[in-house]
Write an enzyme that holds these catalytic residues in place. Structure first.
Site, PDB file in Angstrom:
ATOM      1  CB  SER A   1      90.199  96.252 101.255  1.00 22.88           C
ATOM      2  OG  SER A   1      89.913  95.798  99.966  1.00 22.88           O
TER       3      SER A   1
ATOM      4  CG  HIS B   1      86.141  99.029  99.205  1.00 16.87           C
ATOM      5  ND1 HIS B   1      85.844  98.164 100.229  1.00 16.87           N
ATOM      6  CD2 HIS B   1      87.448  98.779  98.881  1.00 16.87           C
ATOM      7  CE1 HIS B   1      86.896  97.418 100.515  1.00 16.87           C
ATOM      8  NE2 HIS B   1      87.880  97.779  99.720  1.00 16.87           N
ATOM      9  CG  ASP B   2      88.992 103.985  97.925  1.00 14.88           C
ATOM     10  OD1 ASP B   2      89.408 102.850  98.213  1.00 14.88           O
ATOM     11  OD2 ASP B   2      89.410 104.648  96.957  1.00 14.88           O
TER      12      ASP B   2
ATOM     13  CG  ASP C   1      82.426  98.570 100.701  1.00 15.98           C
ATOM     14  OD1 ASP C   1      82.474  98.252  99.498  1.00 15.98           O
ATOM     15  OD2 ASP C   1      83.267  98.181 101.536  1.00 15.98           O
TER      16      ASP C   1
END
Length: 367
Positions: A149, A347-348, A314
């Protein structure tokens, strides 16, 4: 304390620290944690760069929350980044709130906290601050820089800003610029903070932060870290501790309760002004902009090998962003490998149990 299990430190470097925006900080404090030992040739150093709401506690308990380090799935004994093999460094970013110089720090010129007087910073400034830390530690060259990220943005920037100091770059779930959609989500969060009366123009006392605004900002951002499939699987439309809807505005649904918990717990460990400044730094990030918008030109002088990893679900930093970076690296003649991994977690995913990602990173570091 056994150095393999984390040494929590900070240093203050005197003298001016110029920023990309033209402002100058009168001194620079960097809080960091290390794991393992630097070998005799100083060739085994790995820098891990953290994401927006994380910190230097990558593999050791957080002093405020008591929770385990945020990347213990990747860093630790028997993991791809093992302190038996590597000297691992993770620093709280410039602008952060866990010991590095940021808006909650004291301005040595007048003895008052910077608050909203803190100058706007960039990802480039964060990387320059990390380079100062490495100079202090006697690390001239990094075996690798790893980040996901916002950490991936820093990792890419390291290769561009300090090409002769980086051997390998692992950039996960990231982009070479912040998109209009991501800027929009950040603006919602910033406005939530600044609309809270407790923000007081940024001059709030430490014991009376704009907690409501910061919690809402965290809730909005947290949605972007997940995926629809993941939310549906975890929560669906299930109710929270009730048999029927309340016909009111309590947290009827489990997903509402979850987001409220995320917001409230975030306030306990993060500073609202830091959130404003770090999100702004991400919004300004665009590696190609200084090179007439040509990303391949930005990578023209790099000397690193690159590994890019993305995840299918994501939507914050989708695979298309990683492919754009890969194409630019190919055009610049830089060696790069790329993999898109299947995951329902959004995304995580890079922070969760990701054995395939670990295998990719382990193989890349050992190659």
């Amino acid at each position: 304390m056994d150095p393999r299990f984390g040494l929590d430190r900070s240093i203050t470097l005197p003298g001016d620290f110029p920023l990309a925006g033209g402002a100058v900080l009168p001194e620079l404090t960097i809080a960091y944690e290390t794991y393992g030992r630097l070998n005799a040739n100083a060739t085994n150093a790995i820098l891990i760069c953290h994401a927006l709401t994380l910190d230097q506690y990558v593999a050791s308990p957080h002093p405020r929350t008591g929770k385990a380090g945020w990347w213990t799935r990747l860093v630790g004994a028997g993991k791809p980044v093992d302190p038996e093999d590597w000297f691992i460094i993770c620093a709280n970013v410039l602008g952060g709130c866990m010991g590095s110089t940021g808006p909650s720090s004291i301005d040595p010129r007048d003895g008052k906290s910077y608050a909203k007087r803190f100058p706007v910073i960039t990802i480039s400034d964060m990387v320059t601050a990390q380079a100062r830390l490495l100079d202090h530690l006697g690390v001239q060259r990094l075996a690798a820089v790893i980040g996901g990220s916002m950490g991936g943005m820093q990792a890419l920037s390291w290769a561009v800003q300090y090409p002769d100091r980086v051997g390998k770059v692992v950039a996960i779930a990231t982009a070479a610029r912040h998109s209009a959609q991501n800027i929009a989500f950040h603006e919602v969060g910033r406005q939530a903070i600044m609309a809270d009366p407790m923000w007081a123009g940024g001059d709030y006392p430490p014991d009376k932060p704009p907690a409501a605004g910061l919690a809402v900002a965290r809730m909005a951002a947290h949605i972007t870290y997940l995926s629809e499939a993941g939310l549906t699987e975890k929560f669906g439309r299930r109710l929270q501790n009730r048999a029927a809807v309340s016909f009111g505005f309590d947290a009827d649904f489990q997903v509402e309760s979850y987001l409220r918990h995320q917001g409230l717990s975030f306030v306990e460990r993060f500073d609202a002004n830091s959130y404003l400044y770090i999100t702004r730094a991400m919004d300004y990030f665009d590696l190609a902009q200084p090179h007439d918008g040509n990303l391949a030109r930005a990578f023209a002088g790099v000397q690193s090998r690159f590994c890019l990893v993305s995840f299918t679900s994501d939507w914050l930093y989708p695979t298309a962003e990683s492919r754009r970076i890969v194409r630019a690296l190919n055009a610049a003649g830089a060696p790069v490998s790329f993999v898109e991994l299947e995951s329902p977690f959004g995304h995580d995913a890079f922070l969760l149990d990701a054995p395939e990602m670990n295998r990719v990173i382990n193989g890349f570091l050992l190659s």
